[in-house]
Design an enzyme around this catalytic site. Structure first.
Site: not given
Ligand SMILES: *Cc1c(COP(=O)(O)O)cnc(C)c1O
Length: 421
Positions: A143, A238, A266
């Site tokens: 994701y 990511d 995060k």
């Molecule tokens: C949570 C998440 C996102 C998206 O971040 P948001 O602040 O919710 O838009 C992107 N990449 C990873 C790996 C994530 O866990």
């Protein structure tokens, strides 16, 4: 009259789709309606119905120091009094950028944005602008936020003609997203053999944590580094979850692999809406106003969010032993799941139990998990005062606030669940 969670949910459904502002909060996977939160402190989250839970969701990752960590709260309060937003640069943005750069040397230059979605979307735009290529490679089950081109997976098996998971995404967008399988070198190789000269980048979660935790084979990650270099494509890690979670330098430090670009979110915002993308200076020089890739934000580098980020990172930097502490705590939980015969994946303080007979190394393995069994487990834990993510496809986050006592209580509860199945 005070409304309870059920009342609040019913009322919210009137104004907010599904009653929630992010789908997984709706508890649909576990056939329930969500509790509404009153407040949280340390390892605990309190609902409006008077229940207290040990929280292993931790706001889906940010709360690595526990909820409402005093130094962060104090600094945020002070920052609020100085103004909530200016739309002009502040010294604090520089301070945060320097802290990030020192922790994660590959981040030579960076931009602050408001969400992980925005960070990933922007990093990909920069990769396309830099390479002048359109296609990207992502992995099934990873994701990267909800921007159009990233809401694509392939179900099981490799598909080169992708369709989007979401309605509202034009197929012309999805077409430029090539899908490979996590931990499957061949699937990446065949995409590059076919489309290599059109591929701008690979984006990957260096530890997959949005299909439950699926650790990478180190050879797989190394291969991504090699093949991107070979074809002149960029490698984007990511690290929205893994950044400041596995180590100060994230998964790239943990596995000693240097990506070209990185996204953070995060933890980096310390609980406020803040995310970052950045990496090689020659690439980041493509970003406006010095380059031709446009990316902007009214609230980007927001002083309150930046303050929470700075205080969180400073605490982590000054107390680097935190990583071995939360690693050990998570290790105890891992052992408890193994003791009751549940499969579990763990990397540092990230872990996931899987209710399956298979060792989980891929998206297909994840999909063999038993939902009914997970629901029983979720109910049992919640009824015992422990809040785990309401889906099998989410990680469990251990924070500094999960001390020995809290971990022991959780282990007891897992053992009792083991006796009940
Ligand atoms: C949570 C998440 C996102 C998206 O971040 P948001 O602040 O919710 O838009 C992107 N990449 C990873 C790996 C994530 O866990």
């Amino acid at each position: 009259m005070l409304l309870n969670s059920v009342d609040l949910f019913k009322k919210s459904e009137k104004y907010i789709p599904g009653g929630v502002n992010s789908p997984v909060r709706a508890f649909r996977y576990v056939n329930r309606t969500p509790f509404f939160v009153d407040r949280a402190k340390g390892p605990y989250i309190y609902d409006v119905d008077g229940n207290r839970y040990i929280d292993y969701v931790c706001s889906w990752g940010p709360a690595i120091l526990g909820h409402a960590f005093d130094p962060v709260i104090e600094a945020v309060k002070e920052a609020c009094c100085r103004g909530l937003t200016f739309g002009a640069p502040t010294e604090k943005e520089l301070v945060l950028a320097e802290l990030i750069q020192k922790s994660m040397p590959s981040m030579e230059m960076m931009r602050l944005v408001n969400s992980g979605t925005e960070a990933c979307m922007s990093a990909i735009r920069v990769a396309r602008g830099y390479t002048k290529r359109d296609k990207i490679v992502k992995f099934v089950g990873c994701y990267h936020g909800h921007s159009d081109g990233l809401l694509v997976k392939a179900g099981s098996g490799l598909m080169t003609e992708s369709i989007s998971d979401s309605s509202g995404v034009p197929s012309s967008y999805a077409k430029n997203t090539l899908l490979a399988e996590y931990n499957n070198i061949e699937s990446v190789k065949s995409l590059f053999e076919k489309y290599g000269d059109d591929i701008a980048c690979i984006i990957v979660e260096p530890v997959a944590a949005n299909m439950g935790v699926v650790p990478p084979d180190i050879d797989f990650l190394k291969y991504l580094r090699v093949i991107t270099q070979q074809y002149g494509a960029l490698l984007i890690f990511d690290e929205v979850i893994t950044g400041f979670r596995l180590a100060l330098g994230g998964a790239q430090e943990f596995y000693s692999i240097k990506p070209d670009l990185t996204t953070l979110g995060k933890i980096v915002g310390g609980g406020m809406p803040l995310a970052v993308y950045g990496g090689r200076k020659d690439i980041m020089n493509c970003v406006a106003p010095i380059g031709s890739v446009y990316q902007a934000g009214t609230l980007s580098g927001n002083p309150i969010a930046v303050t929470a980020g700075i205080e969180t990172l400073k605490y982590l930097i000054n107390n680097p032993n935190i990583y071995s502490v939360i690693d050990k705590a998570a290790g105890k939980l891992e052992k408890a799941y193994l003791d009751i015969g549940v499969k579990v994946n763990r990397v540092g303080s990230l872990l996931s139990p899987f209710f399956t007979n298979k060792q989980v190394k891929s998206y297909d393995d994840v999909m063999t998990s038993d939902r009914d069994c997970f629901i029983k487990y979720f109910d049992f834990m919640l009824n015992s005062g422990i809040y785990v993510a309401p889906s099998q496809y989410e990680a469990m986050f251990v924070s500094l606030a999960h001390d020995n006592d809290i971990i022991d209580k959780t282990v007891d509860c897992i053992m009792k669940f083991g006796e009940s199945i």
